[in-house]
Scaffold this motif. Structure first.
Motif, mmCIF file in Angstrom:
data_model
loop_
_atom_site.group_PDB
_atom_site.id
_atom_site.type_symbol
_atom_site.label_atom_id
_atom_site.label_comp_id
_atom_site.label_asym_id
_atom_site.label_seq_id
_atom_site.Cartn_x
_atom_site.Cartn_y
_atom_site.Cartn_z
ATOM 1 N N ASP A 156 -16.477 -12.119 78.506
ATOM 2 C CA ASP A 156 -17.667 -12.820 78.020
ATOM 3 C C ASP A 156 -17.330 -13.974 77.087
ATOM 4 O OD1 ASP A 156 -19.407 -10.861 79.224
ATOM 5 O OD2 ASP A 156 -18.881 -9.528 77.570
ATOM 6 N N SER A 157 -18.063 -15.064 77.250
ATOM 7 C CA SER A 157 -18.006 -16.181 76.305
ATOM 8 C C SER A 157 -19.424 -16.573 75.919
ATOM 9 C CB SER A 157 -17.316 -17.409 76.922
ATOM 10 O OG SER A 157 -15.951 -17.173 77.153
ATOM 11 N N VAL A 158 -19.580 -16.999 74.663
ATOM 12 C CA VAL A 158 -20.829 -17.624 74.244
ATOM 13 C C VAL A 158 -20.555 -19.107 74.047
ATOM 14 C CG1 VAL A 158 -21.757 -15.538 73.210
ATOM 15 C CG2 VAL A 158 -20.431 -17.119 71.795
ATOM 16 N N VAL A 159 -21.567 -19.928 74.298
ATOM 17 C CA VAL A 159 -21.417 -21.378 74.293
ATOM 18 C C VAL A 159 -22.354 -21.960 73.241
ATOM 19 C CG1 VAL A 159 -21.535 -23.477 75.691
ATOM 20 C CG2 VAL A 159 -20.904 -21.291 76.770
ATOM 21 N N TYR A 160 -21.768 -22.679 72.282
ATOM 22 C CA TYR A 160 -22.574 -23.248 71.195
ATOM 23 C C TYR A 160 -22.501 -24.765 71.213
ATOM 24 C CZ TYR A 160 -24.357 -24.224 66.496
ATOM 25 O OH TYR A 160 -25.087 -24.705 65.436
ATOM 26 N N LYS B 94 -24.249 -30.030 67.673
ATOM 27 C CA LYS B 94 -25.213 -31.034 67.228
ATOM 28 C C LYS B 94 -26.647 -30.620 67.566
ATOM 29 C CE LYS B 94 -26.491 -35.902 67.495
ATOM 30 N NZ LYS B 94 -26.217 -37.235 68.101
ATOM 31 N N SER B 95 -26.839 -30.105 68.770
ATOM 32 C CA SER B 95 -28.178 -29.685 69.200
ATOM 33 C C SER B 95 -28.595 -28.360 68.573
ATOM 34 C CB SER B 95 -28.223 -29.575 70.726
ATOM 35 O OG SER B 95 -27.947 -30.818 71.331
ATOM 36 N N ASN B 96 -27.614 -27.604 68.048
ATOM 37 C CA ASN B 96 -27.851 -26.286 67.455
ATOM 38 C C ASN B 96 -28.509 -25.343 68.461
ATOM 39 O OD1 ASN B 96 -27.786 -24.297 65.463
ATOM 40 N ND2 ASN B 96 -29.777 -24.895 64.612
ATOM 41 N N VAL B 97 -27.837 -25.211 69.605
ATOM 42 C CA VAL B 97 -28.302 -24.330 70.683
ATOM 43 C C VAL B 97 -27.160 -23.408 71.080
ATOM 44 C CG1 VAL B 97 -29.119 -24.200 73.069
ATOM 45 C CG2 VAL B 97 -29.964 -26.016 71.563
ATOM 46 N N LEU B 98 -27.478 -22.138 71.249
ATOM 47 C CA LEU B 98 -26.496 -21.125 71.660
ATOM 48 C C LEU B 98 -26.884 -20.554 73.012
ATOM 49 C CD1 LEU B 98 -24.077 -19.215 70.928
ATOM 50 C CD2 LEU B 98 -25.797 -17.676 69.923
ATOM 51 N N HIS B 99 -25.939 -20.560 73.960
ATOM 52 C CA HIS B 99 -26.110 -19.845 75.228
ATOM 53 C C HIS B 99 -25.263 -18.590 75.129
ATOM 54 C CE1 HIS B 99 -26.253 -18.730 79.394
ATOM 55 N NE2 HIS B 99 -26.830 -19.850 79.789
ATOM 56 N N THR B 100 -25.910 -17.439 75.218
ATOM 57 C CA THR B 100 -25.222 -16.174 74.977
ATOM 58 C C THR B 100 -24.648 -15.523 76.217
ATOM 59 O OG1 THR B 100 -27.211 -14.841 75.316
ATOM 60 C CG2 THR B 100 -26.806 -15.691 73.076
ATOM 61 N N TYR C 75 -20.383 -4.241 72.672
ATOM 62 C CA TYR C 75 -21.540 -5.100 72.922
ATOM 63 C C TYR C 75 -22.335 -5.278 71.632
ATOM 64 C CZ TYR C 75 -25.502 -6.945 75.669
ATOM 65 O OH TYR C 75 -26.491 -7.740 76.188
ATOM 66 N N LEU C 76 -22.637 -4.153 70.961
ATOM 67 C CA LEU C 76 -23.393 -4.210 69.714
ATOM 68 C C LEU C 76 -22.661 -5.038 68.658
ATOM 69 C CD1 LEU C 76 -25.638 -3.395 67.759
ATOM 70 C CD2 LEU C 76 -24.464 -1.199 67.431
ATOM 71 N N ALA C 77 -21.358 -4.834 68.535
ATOM 72 C CA ALA C 77 -20.578 -5.586 67.544
ATOM 73 C C ALA C 77 -20.627 -7.083 67.827
ATOM 74 C CB ALA C 77 -19.131 -5.092 67.536
ATOM 75 N N ASN C 78 -20.551 -7.456 69.094
ATOM 76 C CA ASN C 78 -20.594 -8.872 69.458
ATOM 77 C C ASN C 78 -21.938 -9.500 69.101
ATOM 78 O OD1 ASN C 78 -17.987 -8.950 70.500
ATOM 79 N ND2 ASN C 78 -18.636 -8.422 72.568
ATOM 80 N N VAL C 79 -23.018 -8.790 69.384
ATOM 81 C CA VAL C 79 -24.341 -9.335 69.078
ATOM 82 C C VAL C 79 -24.530 -9.465 67.568
ATOM 83 C CG1 VAL C 79 -26.822 -9.052 69.392
ATOM 84 C CG2 VAL C 79 -25.266 -8.368 71.222
ATOM 85 N N LYS C 80 -24.071 -8.483 66.815
ATOM 86 C CA LYS C 80 -24.159 -8.564 65.357
ATOM 87 C C LYS C 80 -23.313 -9.722 64.817
ATOM 88 C CE LYS C 80 -24.282 -4.640 63.026
ATOM 89 N NZ LYS C 80 -23.953 -3.244 62.582
ATOM 90 N N PHE D 240 -33.257 -7.647 69.077
ATOM 91 C CA PHE D 240 -32.357 -7.073 70.078
ATOM 92 C C PHE D 240 -31.319 -6.181 69.396
ATOM 93 C CE2 PHE D 240 -28.741 -7.791 73.183
ATOM 94 C CZ PHE D 240 -29.325 -7.113 74.243
ATOM 95 N N VAL D 241 -30.766 -6.640 68.273
ATOM 96 C CA VAL D 241 -29.817 -5.828 67.500
ATOM 97 C C VAL D 241 -30.473 -4.520 67.068
ATOM 98 C CG1 VAL D 241 -28.538 -5.670 65.324
ATOM 99 C CG2 VAL D 241 -28.406 -7.753 66.683
ATOM 100 N N ALA D 242 -31.708 -4.602 66.581
ATOM 101 C CA ALA D 242 -32.407 -3.399 66.123
ATOM 102 C C ALA D 242 -32.575 -2.400 67.255
ATOM 103 C CB ALA D 242 -33.774 -3.783 65.535
ATOM 104 N N MET D 243 -32.895 -2.883 68.462
ATOM 105 C CA MET D 243 -33.033 -1.995 69.618
ATOM 106 C C MET D 243 -31.702 -1.340 69.949
ATOM 107 S SD MET D 243 -32.306 -1.643 73.067
ATOM 108 C CE MET D 243 -31.883 -3.319 73.572
ATOM 109 N N LEU D 244 -30.627 -2.133 69.930
ATOM 110 C CA LEU D 244 -29.302 -1.592 70.247
ATOM 111 C C LEU D 244 -28.887 -0.536 69.223
ATOM 112 C CD1 LEU D 244 -27.461 -4.919 71.167
ATOM 113 C CD2 LEU D 244 -28.145 -3.124 72.769
#
Length: 289
Positions: free
Chosen positions: A160-164, A167-173, A196-201, A229-233
């Motif tokens: 998995d990679s996340v893309v940030y 300048k636009s301040n947008v994250l693709h998870t 998974y939980l650790a990554n989201v946190k 989403f973190v709270a649900m996990l």
């Protein structure tokens, strides 16, 4: 209960795999401007991110092969500039299915395990494979935008990679965030529940509080949505771990359910039973190690 569980899982798996043979002629690609020069495309499969600049476009994920021309048309409607770079957030076919089509125009970037799994698990070769791979991450500079690709280990998969977009301040998870629904954690491809939980946190801590978020699936979101989403996990992990520590069996945990607070997070691919099955299968193994 075991026979019912197996039947539901098989039906879900067959349903997911049937995407390859599905008629996509009725699928429409919708475009949403997120922030700055970043857009979200939705159709069938994982959400797509597009960065538009005068020097060219950057594409994050590309859904299924039959949708490639529709995706291309949606990109041209945003900006007719040429495609410069492609990013795969992970290897699943609903995020990499159009690789071969777009690779004719630009190189594909991904974690090294994505290249391996597209070849070995998806049985694809040649132009379907990422050609620029990394271990921890890489930064792409395009026009006035800085795009960081960061590997998140042992989460949804092992690649998995996340893309940030800074300048636009947008994250693709990618699929490290399923907005408003239970996630799919691919335990057979290096995914783990607690990873998974650790990554989201970590994403909550790492990125600005006012970031706009393109989730792997679901509607455009933000940091508040990610925290929900973190709270649900966290609830789900604690709920199942407590039951396991009290000696409850898988059948008993599934029969008891997830509880009223999060029942509505079930959806076609990951219903309540499959989510609980994932949790029990992974957490029970860790409990006995």
């Amino acid at each position: 209960m075991k026979n019912i569980t197996i039947l539901i899982l098989l039906n879900t798996i067959f349903s997911f795999n049937s995407f390859a043979a599905r008629d996509f002629s009725d699928v429409e690609i919708t475009t949403t401007k997120v922030a700055g020069n970043v857009y979200m495309l939705q159709g069938a499969g994982g959400n797509i991110g597009v960065l538009a600049t005068p020097e060219g476009l950057l594409l994050v994920d590309d859904q299924f092969a039959p949708l490639a021309s529709k995706i291309e048309q949606a990109m041209e409607a945003i900006d007719p500039a040429p495609l410069k770079y492609i990013v795969n957030t992970h290897y699943h076919g609903d995020h990499t299915g159009s690789n071969a089509h777009f690779a004719k125009h630009a190189p594909i970037f991904a974690h090294s395990n994505v290249r391996k799994r597209v070849a070995e698990d998806n049985k694809k070769q040649g132009s379907d494979l990422p050609v620029v791979t990394y271990e921890d991450g890489v930064t792409i500079h395009l026009a006035d935008e800085t795009i960081t690709l960061t590997h998140m280990p042992m989460g949804h998969t092992d690649g998995d990679s996340v893309v940030y977009f800074k300048k636009s301040n947008v994250l693709h998870t990618g699929d490290l965030y399923f907005q408003g629904r239970f996630p799919y954690i691919d335990l057979k491809a290096g995914g783990t529940v607690k990873g998974y939980l650790a990554n989201v946190k970590n994403m909550v801590k790492q990125f600005p509080s006012n970031v706009q978020i393109i989730p792997g699936h679901g509607e455009l979101s933000n940091m508040d949505g990610l925290k929900q989403f973190v709270a649900m996990l966290e609830y789900s992990v604690a709920h199942v771990e407590t039951a396991l520590q009290k000696g409850a069996s898988k059948d008993e945990i599934i029969a008891a359910g997830i509880g009223d607070k999060y029942k509505a997070w079930a959806w076609q691919f990951i219903n309540e039973e499959r989510w609980l099955t994932t949790l029990v299968d992974d957490l029970s193994n860790k409990l006995h190690q």
